[in-house]
Design a protein around this motif. Structure first.
Motif, PDB file in Angstrom:
ATOM      1  N   GLN A  47       0.806  -1.221   0.000  1.00  0.00           N
ATOM      2  CA  GLN A  47       0.000   0.000   0.000  1.00  0.00           C
ATOM      3  C   GLN A  47       0.840   1.272   0.000  1.00  0.00           C
ATOM      4  N   GLY A  48       2.104   1.176   0.397  1.00  0.00           N
ATOM      5  CA  GLY A  48       2.969   2.343   0.382  1.00  0.00           C
ATOM      6  C   GLY A  48       3.937   2.354  -0.773  1.00  0.00           C
ATOM      7  N   GLY A  49       3.656   1.566  -1.793  1.00  0.00           N
ATOM      8  CA  GLY A  49       4.568   1.480  -2.930  1.00  0.00           C
ATOM      9  C   GLY A  49       4.748   2.785  -3.675  1.00  0.00           C
ATOM     10  N   TYR A  50       3.825   3.712  -3.479  1.00  0.00           N
ATOM     11  CA  TYR A  50       3.919   5.001  -4.181  1.00  0.00           C
ATOM     12  C   TYR A  50       5.140   5.813  -3.766  1.00  0.00           C
ATOM     13  N   VAL A  51       5.812   5.445  -2.676  1.00  0.00           N
ATOM     14  CA  VAL A  51       6.999   6.211  -2.264  1.00  0.00           C
ATOM     15  C   VAL A  51       8.156   6.010  -3.235  1.00  0.00           C
ATOM     16  N   GLY A  52       7.992   5.108  -4.198  1.00  0.00           N
ATOM     17  CA  GLY A  52       9.017   4.957  -5.220  1.00  0.00           C
ATOM     18  C   GLY A  52       9.301   6.250  -5.949  1.00  0.00           C
ATOM     19  N   VAL A  53       8.288   7.113  -6.072  1.00  0.00           N
ATOM     20  CA  VAL A  53       8.508   8.396  -6.737  1.00  0.00           C
ATOM     21  C   VAL A  53       9.523   9.228  -5.980  1.00  0.00           C
ATOM     22  N   ASP A  54       9.474   9.173  -4.655  1.00  0.00           N
ATOM     23  CA  ASP A  54      10.407   9.942  -3.846  1.00  0.00           C
ATOM     24  C   ASP A  54      11.829   9.402  -3.988  1.00  0.00           C
ATOM     25  N   VAL A  55      11.936   8.082  -4.095  1.00  0.00           N
ATOM     26  CA  VAL A  55      13.247   7.470  -4.303  1.00  0.00           C
ATOM     27  C   VAL A  55      13.868   7.990  -5.591  1.00  0.00           C
ATOM     28  N   PHE A  56      13.099   8.048  -6.631  1.00  0.00           N
ATOM     29  CA  PHE A  56      13.640   8.476  -7.916  1.00  0.00           C
ATOM     30  C   PHE A  56      13.926   9.969  -7.966  1.00  0.00           C
ATOM     31  N   PHE A  57      13.160  10.747  -7.242  1.00  0.00           N
ATOM     32  CA  PHE A  57      13.482  12.172  -7.169  1.00  0.00           C
ATOM     33  C   PHE A  57      14.861  12.372  -6.540  1.00  0.00           C
ATOM     34  N   VAL A  58      15.119  11.646  -5.463  1.00  0.00           N
ATOM     35  CA  VAL A  58      16.414  11.780  -4.796  1.00  0.00           C
ATOM     36  C   VAL A  58      17.540  11.307  -5.712  1.00  0.00           C
ATOM     37  N   ALA A 243      22.298  -0.272   5.374  1.00  0.00           N
ATOM     38  CA  ALA A 243      21.300  -1.186   5.940  1.00  0.00           C
ATOM     39  C   ALA A 243      20.135  -0.414   6.549  1.00  0.00           C
ATOM     40  N   VAL A 244      20.451   0.636   7.315  1.00  0.00           N
ATOM     41  CA  VAL A 244      19.395   1.442   7.924  1.00  0.00           C
ATOM     42  C   VAL A 244      18.574   2.145   6.843  1.00  0.00           C
ATOM     43  N   GLY A 245      19.262   2.690   5.841  1.00  0.00           N
ATOM     44  CA  GLY A 245      18.560   3.387   4.768  1.00  0.00           C
ATOM     45  C   GLY A 245      17.599   2.490   4.019  1.00  0.00           C
ATOM     46  N   LEU A 246      18.059   1.304   3.640  1.00  0.00           N
ATOM     47  CA  LEU A 246      17.190   0.373   2.920  1.00  0.00           C
ATOM     48  C   LEU A 246      16.048  -0.087   3.814  1.00  0.00           C
ATOM     49  N   GLY A 247      16.337  -0.291   5.111  1.00  0.00           N
ATOM     50  CA  GLY A 247      15.287  -0.703   6.041  1.00  0.00           C
ATOM     51  C   GLY A 247      14.211   0.349   6.188  1.00  0.00           C
ATOM     52  N   ILE A 248      14.636   1.621   6.301  1.00  0.00           N
ATOM     53  CA  ILE A 248      13.667   2.721   6.398  1.00  0.00           C
ATOM     54  C   ILE A 248      12.809   2.796   5.143  1.00  0.00           C
ATOM     55  N   LEU A 249      13.447   2.622   4.005  1.00  0.00           N
ATOM     56  CA  LEU A 249      12.730   2.697   2.735  1.00  0.00           C
ATOM     57  C   LEU A 249      11.688   1.584   2.627  1.00  0.00           C
ATOM     58  N   LEU A 250      12.076   0.376   2.963  1.00  0.00           N
ATOM     59  CA  LEU A 250      11.139  -0.746   2.908  1.00  0.00           C
ATOM     60  C   LEU A 250      10.026  -0.585   3.930  1.00  0.00           C
ATOM     61  N   LEU A 251      10.349  -0.018   5.084  1.00  0.00           N
ATOM     62  CA  LEU A 251       9.331   0.215   6.103  1.00  0.00           C
ATOM     63  C   LEU A 251       8.256   1.164   5.589  1.00  0.00           C
ATOM     64  N   VAL A 271      12.703   9.584   1.644  1.00  0.00           N
ATOM     65  CA  VAL A 271      13.764  10.457   1.145  1.00  0.00           C
ATOM     66  C   VAL A 271      15.041  10.261   1.967  1.00  0.00           C
ATOM     67  N   CYS A 272      14.916  10.233   3.289  1.00  0.00           N
ATOM     68  CA  CYS A 272      16.092  10.024   4.138  1.00  0.00           C
ATOM     69  C   CYS A 272      16.663   8.624   3.960  1.00  0.00           C
ATOM     70  N   GLY A 273      15.778   7.642   3.788  1.00  0.00           N
ATOM     71  CA  GLY A 273      16.262   6.281   3.544  1.00  0.00           C
ATOM     72  C   GLY A 273      17.074   6.205   2.265  1.00  0.00           C
ATOM     73  N   THR A 274      16.587   6.851   1.220  1.00  0.00           N
ATOM     74  CA  THR A 274      17.314   6.856  -0.062  1.00  0.00           C
ATOM     75  C   THR A 274      18.640   7.592   0.066  1.00  0.00           C
ATOM     76  N   PHE A 275      18.631   8.707   0.787  1.00  0.00           N
ATOM     77  CA  PHE A 275      19.875   9.460   0.993  1.00  0.00           C
ATOM     78  C   PHE A 275      20.925   8.587   1.667  1.00  0.00           C
ATOM     79  N   LEU A 276      20.541   7.847   2.689  1.00  0.00           N
ATOM     80  CA  LEU A 276      21.504   7.016   3.411  1.00  0.00           C
ATOM     81  C   LEU A 276      22.105   5.945   2.510  1.00  0.00           C
ATOM     82  N   VAL A 277      21.279   5.345   1.666  1.00  0.00           N
ATOM     83  CA  VAL A 277      21.786   4.315   0.756  1.00  0.00           C
ATOM     84  C   VAL A 277      22.761   4.925  -0.248  1.00  0.00           C
ATOM     85  N   ILE A 278      22.390   6.058  -0.838  1.00  0.00           N
ATOM     86  CA  ILE A 278      23.253   6.708  -1.828  1.00  0.00           C
ATOM     87  C   ILE A 278      24.532   7.233  -1.182  1.00  0.00           C
ATOM     88  N   HIS A 279      24.403   7.803   0.011  1.00  0.00           N
ATOM     89  CA  HIS A 279      25.565   8.397   0.679  1.00  0.00           C
ATOM     90  C   HIS A 279      26.583   7.351   1.089  1.00  0.00           C
TER      91      HIS A 279
END
Length: 637
Positions: A47-58, A243-251, A271-279
């Motif tokens: 149900q929260g799959g729409y956050v993919g847009v935020d991942v791609f913006f980052v 690990a934390v970034g991906l976990g936040i994103l999946l959550l 957005v913060c989850g994606t930042f952590l993974v990229i950083h």
């Protein structure tokens, strides 16, 4: 909801520190596109799959800023080259999908649907779809799932970002130390706009770029850090970050749902989850073992064409076949999306991006996009080119009624952010007052009731609000409906009507709370209370049922038929039993429009005589048809 994969292998997806290709970012794209596809095809699963847009913006903010930083500091930045590369990257697959939608719609869509598609093709070619969709936010605008190019709103946001961001960075090219200040300034202003809009106009917050640019700035921040300092050499810190970034994103994907006020503060989570993974460095355990594995990286590479294809396929299927899509059909459409995406990537994108004749290719792509945009605009201004549709079908499928006038929108039919009924909703005079009270279904019945009572001594009042069933304020679920119901009940208490007719898209929850309202109405002196049952419901919409019938049988849909009828979630008998228990008069709209062989599809010949304008709301013609049997027992001498 989603965003495209912005730069291809070996072109934009590089680290500015050592030019290494970041396969893990393609894996991050894969997670984003898979989450959005699952959300669109199987919403109950994610149900929260729409956050993919935020991942791609980052991701896009990170990659595009990395490119600009590298080229500006090496004195190689060129606006011409920058936009030429964006055209070569974005246009080929987009042109293919827009052309496909136009060609498919030519043979398959009604004029109204094709006109809407033409407008969206033109706006997509101009990369302003997000603005167009925002201004389409009317109550009876086509449902979002029936807009094949709805998903291109995010492409518009990014292209609008590409207009101002390179210019701002270039203006500071002699003061690169100020880049961090620029990033923070845009972030703060955009995030503030996001919060303000989310509270005042949630559709503006969702679609418009002002409240979205902060997400790209988070990616830009990661790019600036990497450009200045490179990657951290601390393996423990990198592993923990990823690990934390991906976990936040999946959550966020699992825990969020479409009832949230979004983006608002909630978008900070993905957005913060994606930042952590990229950083974190590409060498982080999660990045190299999960995100960089071959299947994930490949899905990331085709994520842009996959995004372009997956939504039009299922949306067009709904337009043509109705809302009920079986699991095997969804799986077939999903497989087709992946196949089309793979073919598009290998057969078109890679061929055009690589090789010689760079500027000639860009010129041709630009001209083709202008042509496609013009074709879509021409379709729109010519009303969907209804000459494509056989006259016997188009005669009954034109549903462009003036609902703003007949439903009395914004005054007696309240929409979002409207809470109080106008003075004109109750006419002055001494005649007995009959009020229709309810949601949009009550508004659809109102024109017929008003017409029937006009030559009589009775006055007619209308108190209707979109999505708000008639209930006591404290029983309403939606905050806005608490206020609209309070306004309606204050009016009823003040005016002391002779009769109140209750109409709604009845649900069991509403019916369970109805006794509280009835007690209040009787206490306030209402002499007659009548409840109207359910209206017939059609698969998708009655105009599209007409079209499906013609394509299948090559003849006009019968005036009474069971073809295309859908099951209503509440039985008419259930509403009737509640009315009987509460000692209310009951009128069966279903019985007035249906018999044992089916339901009426039209009440006369010619345009405007169809009975239902969408799946269940009746037309003014149908409202007039049932007004007499509804009102006659009430006002008969």
């Amino acid at each position: 909801m989603l965003q495209k994969s912005l730069e291809g292998r070996g072109q934009g997806n590089v680290l500015n520190t050592d030019q290494q290709y970041r396969k893990d970012i393609d894996g991050l794209r894969a997670i984003a596109i898979l989450s959005v596809v699952l959300f669109h095809y199987f919403p109950s699963l994610l149900q929260g799959g729409y956050v993919g847009v935020d991942v791609f913006f980052v991701i896009s903010g990170y990659l595009i800023t990395s490119i600009i930083l590298k080229e500006i500091t090496s004195n190689r930045f060129s606006f011409l080259d920058f936009y030429a590369k964006r055209i070569r990257r974005i246009f080929p697959a987009l042109l293919l999908v827009l052309t496909f939608c136009y060609a498919y719609g030519w043979n398959k869509l009604l004029a109204e649907d094709y006109m809407s598609l033409g407008k969206h093709i033109a706006s997509s070619a101009a990369f302003i779809t997000n603005f167009v969709l925002y201004h389409e936010n009317g109550y009876f605008d086509t449902a979002s799932e029936l807009k094949p190019l709805l998903h291109l709103w995010s492409l518009g946001v990014e292209e609008q970002f590409y207009i101002f961001w390179p210019l701002l960075m270039w203006m500071l090219h002699k003061k690169t130390k100020l880049y961090i200040n620029l990033i923070l300034l845009v972030f703060v202003l955009s995030f503030a706009a996001n919060i303000a809009l989310s509270l005042s106009d949630k559709m503006a917050a969702f679609y418009l770029p002002y409240g979205r640019f902060w997400e790209l700035m988070v990616g830009a921040m990661a790019a600036h850090i990497h450009f200045k300092k490179g990657f951290s050499k601390n393996d423990t810190a990198n592993n923990l970050q990823a690990a934390v970034g991906l976990g936040i994103l999946l959550l966020a994907m699992i825990a969020f749902n479409n009832t949230l006020r979004y983006p608002y503060y909630y978008a900070l989570v993905p957005v913060c989850g994606t930042f952590l993974v990229i950083h974190s460095a590409p060498s982080a355990l999660v990045n190299r073992s999960i995100l960089s594995c071959r299947p994930m990286a490949y899905i990331g590479l085709i994520s842009y064409p996959l995004y372009l294809w997956h939504w039009p396929l299922i949306s067009i299927f709904r337009l043509e076949q109705g809302d009920d899509i079986s699991l095997p059909e969804k799986l077939e459409l999903l497989v087709a999306s992946f196949v089309f995406a793979s073919i598009t990537y290998h057969g078109i994108e890679k061929r055009i991006r690589n090789g010689q004749h760079f500027y000639p290719k860009v010129s041709v792509l630009f001209i083709l996009m202008l042509m496609v945009g013009y074709v879509g605009y021409n379709d729109f201004i010519r009303g969907g080119l209804d000459f494509r549709v056989k006259h016997i079908v188009s005669n009954f499928t034109d549903t462009r009624f003036d609902l703003k006038t007949s439903w009395r929108e914004h005054e007696c039919f309240l929409l979002d952010n409207e809470h109080h009924f106008g003075d004109k909703c109750i006419p002055s005079g001494r005649g007995k007052l009959v009020i229709v009270y309810g949601d949009s279904f009550a508004a659809s019945l109102a024109p017929g009731l008003a017409e029937y009572l006009r030559p009589t001594d009775y006055r007619f009042g209308q108190l209707t609000a979109s999505g708000c069933p008639p209930l006591l304020p404290q029983d309403a679920v939606v905050e806005r409906c608490k206020m609209t119901n309070e306004s309606a009940l204050n009016t009823i208490q003040r005016e002391k009507p002779f009769a109140v007719i209750l109409v709604s898209n009845w649900s069991q929850n509403t019916l369970d709370k109805l006794p509280n309202l009835i007690h209040t109405l009787r206490r306030d002196g209402v002499q007659h209370i009548e409840i109207v049952g359910i209206f017939p419901r059609w698969q998708g919409s009655l105009p599209r049922v007409y079209f499906r019938y013609y394509k299948k049988f090559h003849s006009t849909l019968p005036s009474i038929t069971a073809f295309g009828l859908a099951t209503h979630p509440i039985a008419d008998s259930t509403v009737k039993n509640v009315a009987s228990t509460l000692r209310l008069d009951f009128f069966s709209a279903y019985d007035a429009l249906c018999n044992s062989t089916g339901c009426l599809t039209r009440v006369g010949n010619g345009k405007g005589q169809i009975t239902t304008l969408d799946d269940a709301h009746i037309t003014p013609a149908a409202a007039s048809y049932i007004a007499r049997p509804l009102l006659l027992p009430l006002i008969a001498p």
